[in-house]
Scaffold this active site. Structure first.
Site, mmCIF file in Angstrom:
data_model
loop_
_atom_site.group_PDB
_atom_site.id
_atom_site.type_symbol
_atom_site.label_atom_id
_atom_site.label_comp_id
_atom_site.label_asym_id
_atom_site.label_seq_id
_atom_site.Cartn_x
_atom_site.Cartn_y
_atom_site.Cartn_z
ATOM 1 N N LYS A 5 0.839 -1.193 0.000
ATOM 2 C CA LYS A 5 0.000 0.000 0.000
ATOM 3 C C LYS A 5 0.876 1.246 0.000
ATOM 4 O O LYS A 5 0.615 2.214 -0.710
ATOM 5 C CB LYS A 5 -0.907 -0.005 1.227
ATOM 6 C CG LYS A 5 -1.792 1.245 1.300
ATOM 7 C CD LYS A 5 -2.456 1.363 2.646
ATOM 8 C CE LYS A 5 -3.126 2.713 2.760
ATOM 9 N NZ LYS A 5 -3.575 3.014 4.114
ATOM 10 N N GLY A 47 -8.975 0.932 10.106
ATOM 11 C CA GLY A 47 -8.188 0.530 8.954
ATOM 12 C C GLY A 47 -7.825 1.723 8.089
ATOM 13 O O GLY A 47 -7.829 2.866 8.543
ATOM 14 N N CYS A 48 -7.516 1.477 6.830
ATOM 15 C CA CYS A 48 -7.115 2.545 5.920
ATOM 16 C C CYS A 48 -8.137 3.673 5.902
ATOM 17 O O CYS A 48 -9.330 3.442 5.680
ATOM 18 C CB CYS A 48 -6.936 1.982 4.511
ATOM 19 S SG CYS A 48 -6.543 3.241 3.290
ATOM 20 N N PHE A 49 -7.677 4.900 6.119
ATOM 21 C CA PHE A 49 -8.626 6.011 6.205
ATOM 22 C C PHE A 49 -9.215 6.420 4.872
ATOM 23 O O PHE A 49 -10.176 7.179 4.818
ATOM 24 C CB PHE A 49 -8.040 7.222 6.932
ATOM 25 C CG PHE A 49 -6.633 7.641 6.554
ATOM 26 C CD1 PHE A 49 -6.089 7.364 5.315
ATOM 27 C CD2 PHE A 49 -5.853 8.336 7.470
ATOM 28 C CE1 PHE A 49 -4.804 7.766 4.982
ATOM 29 C CE2 PHE A 49 -4.559 8.748 7.149
ATOM 30 C CZ PHE A 49 -4.038 8.463 5.910
ATOM 31 N N TRP A 50 -8.677 5.931 3.766
ATOM 32 C CA TRP A 50 -9.261 6.282 2.463
ATOM 33 C C TRP A 50 -10.701 5.792 2.360
ATOM 34 O O TRP A 50 -11.588 6.531 1.943
ATOM 35 C CB TRP A 50 -8.442 5.674 1.331
ATOM 36 C CG TRP A 50 -7.031 6.159 1.244
ATOM 37 C CD1 TRP A 50 -6.518 7.304 1.780
ATOM 38 C CD2 TRP A 50 -5.946 5.510 0.579
ATOM 39 N NE1 TRP A 50 -5.182 7.411 1.493
ATOM 40 C CE2 TRP A 50 -4.801 6.327 0.753
ATOM 41 C CE3 TRP A 50 -5.823 4.334 -0.147
ATOM 42 C CZ2 TRP A 50 -3.548 5.993 0.225
ATOM 43 C CZ3 TRP A 50 -4.584 3.995 -0.689
ATOM 44 C CH2 TRP A 50 -3.458 4.822 -0.494
#
Length: 220
Positions: A5, A47-50
């Site tokens: 990532k 988790g991933c903030f996107w």
């Protein structure tokens, strides 16, 4: 998979930011707005903030979502530092919402549906403390609401396993770099967005259909 990532971010950033000044601006930390008179603020990590930022921004009553870092001790951490797992911070989002349109309880429920709250230090292919599930409360009432919502989600057997989300008092939120803000919509063709983030966003749209803004309902 954290490395993949991180490499992906660097690749997209390199391709899209050839101008030195643009690159500098994108790497700068985003501004953290003060809540308006009719707004309240909530902070979550999942988790991933996107994906989490996009999912929460599609809820009725949510005016703005800022991606950033919370839960650790390092002041003004960079994305690279947070990814190193040495800051104690988790990728987080700060949600600015109108309590007359959406309640904190509804927002909390959406948070639990927006990611997998049953895994420790992991979300899909992403592993590490920075990907842990955390709900940050600002007062005793919010703590009570979070505990009640977790009980409700567990009782409904939405997940096969029990929720392991940390429920901790809010201390500070540091906004992430500008290039992380709105990343989901700015990079729709990214392999990570399509393969990892999009399924989370679609899951939230289905789970909270009644609270999804009209413009996103036909995209379920």
């Amino acid at each position: 998979m954290k490395i993949s990532k991180f490499w992906l971010v660097g690749l997209v950033f390199l391709i899209s930011c050839t101008d030195a000044q643009t690159k500098k601006n994108q790497q700068a930390f985003a501004d953290l707005p003060k809540p308006k008179a009719n707004e309240k603020v909530a902070t979550f990590a999942g988790g991933c903030f996107w994906a989490l930022a996009e999912g929460m921004s599609e809820l009725k009553g949510v005016d703005k979502v800022v991606s950033g870092y919370s839960g650790g001790n390092t002041r003004n951490p960079t994305y690279e530092e947070v990814c190193s797992d040495n800051t104690g911070h988790a990728e987080s989002v700060q949600v600015y919402y109108n309590p007359d349109v959406i309640s904190y309880s509804q927002l909390a429920e959406a948070f639990f549906y927006a990611h997998d709250p049953t895994t420790v230090n992991r979300q899909g292919p992403d592993e590490g403390e920075d990907y842990r599930s955390v709900a940050f409360y600002r007062n005793a009432e919010e703590k009570k609401v979070l505990e009640e919502v977790m009980t409700k989600v567990n009782a409904g057997h939405h997940y096969n396993d029990k929720i392991v989300t940390q429920v901790v008092p809010f201390k500070v939120f540091y906004p992430a770099e500008n290039y992380h803000q709105g990343y989901y919509r700015l990079n729709p063709n990214s392999g990570y967005i399509q393969g990892v983030s999009m399924p989370k966003v679609l899951k939230l749209r289905k789970s909270m259909n009644a609270l999804i803004k009209p413009e996103f309902k036909d995209k379920i």
